[in-house]
Write a protein that holds these residues in place. Structure first.
Motif, short mmCIF file in Angstrom:
data_model
loop_
_atom_site.label_atom_id
_atom_site.label_comp_id
_atom_site.label_asym_id
_atom_site.label_seq_id
_atom_site.Cartn_x
_atom_site.Cartn_y
_atom_site.Cartn_z
N GLN A 6 -52.47 31.49 -18.41
CA GLN A 6 -51.22 32.12 -18.80
C GLN A 6 -51.21 33.25 -19.65
O GLN A 6 -50.72 34.14 -19.68
N GLN A 41 -45.34 26.73 -25.43
CA GLN A 41 -44.88 26.12 -24.19
C GLN A 41 -43.23 25.76 -24.22
O GLN A 41 -42.63 25.82 -23.38
N THR A 51 -53.51 27.52 -20.44
CA THR A 51 -53.19 28.35 -21.44
C THR A 51 -54.03 29.64 -21.34
O THR A 51 -53.62 30.71 -21.40
N ILE A 82 -49.27 22.51 -19.12
CA ILE A 82 -50.04 22.44 -20.62
C ILE A 82 -49.69 21.55 -21.44
O ILE A 82 -50.25 21.17 -22.10
N LEU A 83 -48.27 21.42 -21.48
CA LEU A 83 -47.92 20.17 -22.55
C LEU A 83 -48.47 18.95 -22.15
O LEU A 83 -48.74 18.32 -22.97
N SER A 93 -46.16 25.85 -15.29
CA SER A 93 -47.50 26.37 -16.20
C SER A 93 -47.15 25.45 -17.65
O SER A 93 -48.19 24.89 -18.28
N ALA A 94 -45.91 25.66 -18.18
CA ALA A 94 -45.69 25.25 -19.43
C ALA A 94 -45.65 23.56 -19.31
O ALA A 94 -46.35 23.11 -20.38
#
Length: 150
Positions: A30, A102, A27, A131-132, A127-128
């Protein structure tokens, strides 16, 4: 008279799971990338100030579209960055703004794919998803439960 720290007074010290640290770290990366893009938008506005743009109506506000977008980016990604730093410090605040961002970025990635930018879409989607996984992982949920005393 000694003063105890507020975090130890509210809940016992429980180690932050590595998967949560990873999600928070991604995060932060990002957010830094988004901030750089926001700064580039502002610089582009100053570079092209006063030039006509056939895609936008000819008003004074068109000189500041990139800056307005940058401000939006700073607010949204700033909230996620604050949440990531908060979680890395052992606080429980921050997961909500991160998850919301996200989910929105997954839709952005879909738009990138359909708009002919598959590499950028793949980077945003990956990336999303990372992170999730990090912030919603079962070990992260166990950590939240232990911090809240559940």
């Amino acid at each position: 008279m000694t003063v105890s720290s507020s975090s130890s007074a509210h809940h016992p010290v429980v180690p932050i799971p590595a998967v949560l640290k990873f999600g928070a770290g991604v995060t932060i990366v990002q957010a830094v990338v988004a901030f750089v893009i926001g700064v580039l938008f502002i610089l582009e506005d100053f570079r092209t100030m006063g030039e006509e743009d056939s895609l936008l109506s000819d008003t004074g506000a068109t000189d500041w579209v990139g800056t307005g977008t940058a401000i939006f980016i700073f607010i949204v990604f700033g909230a996620a960055l604050a949440g990531a730093v908060s979680m890395l410090r052992g606080h429980t605040w921050g997961r909500g703004p991160i998850v919301l961002l996200q989910i929105l970025l997954l839709f952005v990635a879909f738009y990138m794919f359909s708009g002919g930018q598959p590499a950028a879409g793949a980077a945003v989607a990956l990336s999303a998803l990372l992170i999730l996984v990090g912030v919603l992982h079962p070990k992260t949920n166990e950590w939240y439960s232990s911090v809240y005393g559940g």
